[in-house]
Enzyme design. Structure first.
Site, mmCIF file in Angstrom:
data_model
loop_
_atom_site.group_PDB
_atom_site.id
_atom_site.type_symbol
_atom_site.label_atom_id
_atom_site.label_comp_id
_atom_site.label_asym_id
_atom_site.label_seq_id
_atom_site.Cartn_x
_atom_site.Cartn_y
_atom_site.Cartn_z
ATOM 1 N N ASN A 187 9.049 4.100 -7.782
ATOM 2 C CA ASN A 187 9.919 2.928 -7.599
ATOM 3 C C ASN A 187 11.335 3.324 -7.218
ATOM 4 O O ASN A 187 11.963 4.111 -7.920
ATOM 5 C CB ASN A 187 10.010 2.149 -8.909
ATOM 6 C CG ASN A 187 8.838 1.235 -9.117
ATOM 7 O OD1 ASN A 187 7.708 1.587 -8.818
ATOM 8 N ND2 ASN A 187 9.110 0.050 -9.634
ATOM 9 N N GLU A 233 4.826 -4.802 4.625
ATOM 10 C CA GLU A 233 5.008 -5.847 3.617
ATOM 11 C C GLU A 233 5.005 -5.100 2.296
ATOM 12 O O GLU A 233 4.115 -4.272 2.055
ATOM 13 C CB GLU A 233 3.864 -6.864 3.679
ATOM 14 C CG GLU A 233 3.904 -7.767 4.893
ATOM 15 C CD GLU A 233 5.091 -8.723 4.894
ATOM 16 O OE1 GLU A 233 5.624 -9.032 3.800
ATOM 17 O OE2 GLU A 233 5.503 -9.160 5.980
ATOM 18 N N THR A 290 3.421 4.976 -1.116
ATOM 19 C CA THR A 290 3.824 4.684 -2.487
ATOM 20 C C THR A 290 2.920 5.382 -3.500
ATOM 21 O O THR A 290 1.761 5.690 -3.198
ATOM 22 C CB THR A 290 3.751 3.154 -2.716
ATOM 23 O OG1 THR A 290 3.850 2.883 -4.109
ATOM 24 C CG2 THR A 290 2.424 2.564 -2.234
ATOM 25 N N ASP A 291 3.439 5.574 -4.718
ATOM 26 C CA ASP A 291 2.599 6.127 -5.791
ATOM 27 C C ASP A 291 1.570 5.102 -6.272
ATOM 28 O O ASP A 291 0.632 5.454 -6.992
ATOM 29 C CB ASP A 291 3.469 6.607 -6.969
ATOM 30 C CG ASP A 291 4.317 5.509 -7.602
ATOM 31 O OD1 ASP A 291 4.342 4.377 -7.073
ATOM 32 O OD2 ASP A 291 4.972 5.791 -8.628
ATOM 33 N N GLU A 292 1.742 3.828 -5.875
ATOM 34 C CA GLU A 292 0.819 2.793 -6.361
ATOM 35 C C GLU A 292 -0.596 2.984 -5.822
ATOM 36 O O GLU A 292 -1.544 2.409 -6.359
ATOM 37 C CB GLU A 292 1.350 1.402 -6.014
ATOM 38 C CG GLU A 292 2.700 1.145 -6.665
ATOM 39 C CD GLU A 292 3.124 -0.312 -6.632
ATOM 40 O OE1 GLU A 292 2.268 -1.204 -6.584
ATOM 41 O OE2 GLU A 292 4.342 -0.545 -6.646
ATOM 42 N N SER A 311 -3.648 -1.950 0.581
ATOM 43 C CA SER A 311 -3.298 -1.887 2.014
ATOM 44 C C SER A 311 -2.553 -0.587 2.322
ATOM 45 O O SER A 311 -2.746 0.023 3.373
ATOM 46 C CB SER A 311 -2.475 -3.111 2.439
ATOM 47 O OG SER A 311 -1.178 -3.079 1.867
ATOM 48 N N LYS A 312 -1.715 -0.130 1.399
ATOM 49 C CA LYS A 312 -1.010 1.142 1.624
ATOM 50 C C LYS A 312 -1.997 2.310 1.561
ATOM 51 O O LYS A 312 -1.908 3.260 2.341
ATOM 52 C CB LYS A 312 0.114 1.335 0.593
ATOM 53 C CG LYS A 312 1.284 0.385 0.724
ATOM 54 C CD LYS A 312 2.041 0.521 2.034
ATOM 55 C CE LYS A 312 2.830 1.804 2.120
ATOM 56 N NZ LYS A 312 3.685 1.822 3.358
ATOM 57 N N TYR A 320 -1.406 -5.131 -2.262
ATOM 58 C CA TYR A 320 -0.369 -4.279 -1.645
ATOM 59 C C TYR A 320 -0.788 -2.821 -1.661
ATOM 60 O O TYR A 320 -0.805 -2.144 -0.625
ATOM 61 C CB TYR A 320 0.970 -4.446 -2.385
ATOM 62 C CG TYR A 320 1.950 -3.327 -2.082
ATOM 63 C CD1 TYR A 320 2.537 -3.212 -0.825
ATOM 64 C CD2 TYR A 320 2.265 -2.361 -3.040
ATOM 65 C CE1 TYR A 320 3.404 -2.167 -0.524
ATOM 66 C CE2 TYR A 320 3.134 -1.321 -2.753
ATOM 67 C CZ TYR A 320 3.704 -1.226 -1.501
ATOM 68 O OH TYR A 320 4.561 -0.199 -1.201
#
Ligand code: NAD
Length: 353
Positions: free
Chosen positions: A188, A83, A133-135, A162-163, A159
């Site tokens: 992104n 997701e 992700t970089d997040e 969770s990653k 999000y």
């Protein structure tokens, strides 16, 4: 490595990876649940390829995954199923924990059982590549600093949390059980086949139709943009050449504020498809209340993958954006049916994922 299982290969980045692998002559087993974000139409250009098999299924179903790995004699896994939309994670975090955390755990477990049954060179060569992700690193101040592979994790949204959790599980399966993993964390992405709830495609399509372009806060949040094809190339390098147990940051070195992105799209569309009124699309921009937990700035230091794997992005933001806008103008067959749903009214200004 000839046979690769790609999870989430009907999504935005996954489909770019699958199209590339199929063009490269690999056999691709594409496992995708086909959620709202998964679209088999994104695989139309390889519909007749005999080296691609799309399997509709859930990564949460460990038994099915194990049987598929054995049946197809898979040599490597690229795990992209997730997701991925931050706004959706704020409204409904449960699905993110299920797919991104539990789903990754089930996939790891199936991969471990499968890998333990391999022998010799096959066991040696097997890889589990986790795409992240970089997040997970949280946000950066406006001071020129960048995320490296050593930056501590500090996720802000359901999000990214969770990653981050899934990244930790992947590392643990390597450290504890010896599963040969590689990881990558990317900035992104944008490009063709991007679901029109994400910033760039949504702005392109709303601006095309002369609709309002609401932007979060002052539009001064900064993201580092990477063209999706460049990401696909990097991911294949990480899978095939990355060192076991290592992670690689992938970025485009193209920082832009959200407002600058929206303005660039307005100007490009004014040139290509002027509004009948003769007005400028920048007038469609409206500022709306910021998203909670909205990270200020992301920037990736991609020097490790450049140095160790010889990868560098081919597109600048300007060249990639021009290609992306042209693709959306030419491919209404793909986005038209999605747009006739109820996505157009969503707020803009954040990102992807
Ligand atoms: P996406 O939302 O476009 O695609 C996700 C795909 O996963 C869809 O095809 C969906 O059907 C599938 N899926 C969802 N739940 C599943 C399940 N339980 N079992 C099997 N398949 C399932 O996402 P994306 O933008 O292509 O991102 C792909 C990956 O890359 C994600 O892991 C994301 O976290 C990561 N990532 C994305 C970006 C970005 O800018 N989009 C940047 C860095 C990392």
């Amino acid at each position: 490595m000839d046979t690769i299982l790609v999870t989430g290969g009907a999504g935005f980045i996954g489909s770019a990876v699958v199209r590339q692998l199929v063009r490269d002559g690999k056999r691709v087993v594409n496992l995708d649940k086909l959620t709202y974000a998964g679209n088999p139409e994104s695989l139309k250009t390889i519909a007749k390829a005999t080296n691609h098999r799309l399997v509709e299924g859930d990564v949460l179903d460990g038994e099915m995954v194990l049987a598929l790995l054995r049946e197809e004699r898979v040599e490597g896994i690229m795990h992209l199923a997730a997701e991925s939309h931050v706004d959706r994670s704020i409204d409904g975090p449960g699905a993110f924990v299920e797919t991104n955390v539990v789903g990754t755990f089930r996939l790891l477990d199936a991969a471990l059982e499968y890998w333990r049954g391999l022998e010799g060179e096959q066991k040696q060569a097997f890889r589990f590549h986790h795409i992240s992700t970089d997040e997970v690193f949280g946000d950066l101040p406006f001071d020129g600093s960048m995320f490296t592979e050593e930056t501590p994790y500090a996720p802000s949204s359901p999000y990214s949390a969770s990653k981050a959790a899934s990244d930790h599980f992947v590392r643990a399966w390597h450290e504890t059980y010896g599963l040969p993993v590689v990881l990558s964390n990317c900035s992104n992405n944008y490009g063709p086949y991007h679901f029109p709830e994400k910033l760039i495609p949504l702005v392109i399509l709303n601006a095309l139709e002369g609709k309002p372009l609401p932007v979060y806060g002052k539009g001064d949040n900064v993201r580092d943009w990477l063209y999706v094809q460049d990401h696909a190339t990097a991911l294949i390098k990480v899978l095939t050449q990355g060192a076991v147990g290592e992670s690689y940051n992938i970025g485009g070195n193209q920082e832009r504020t959200n407002l600058a992105v929206v303005e660039a799209i307005c100007d490009a569309l004014d040139e290509r498809r002027p509004l009948e009124s003769g007005g400028k699309r920048r007038h469609l921009i409206t500022f709306v209340t910021d998203r909670p937990g909205h990270d200020r700035r992301y920037a990736i230091d991609a020097s490790k993958i450049e140095r160790e794997l010889g990868w560098a992005p081919q597109e600048s933001f300007d060249s990639g954006l021009a290609k992306t806008i042209d693709w959306y103008l030419d491919n209404e067959w793909w986005w038209g049916p999605i747009r006739s749903g109820n996505y157009a009214g969503e707020r803009l200004g954040a990102d992807k994922k």
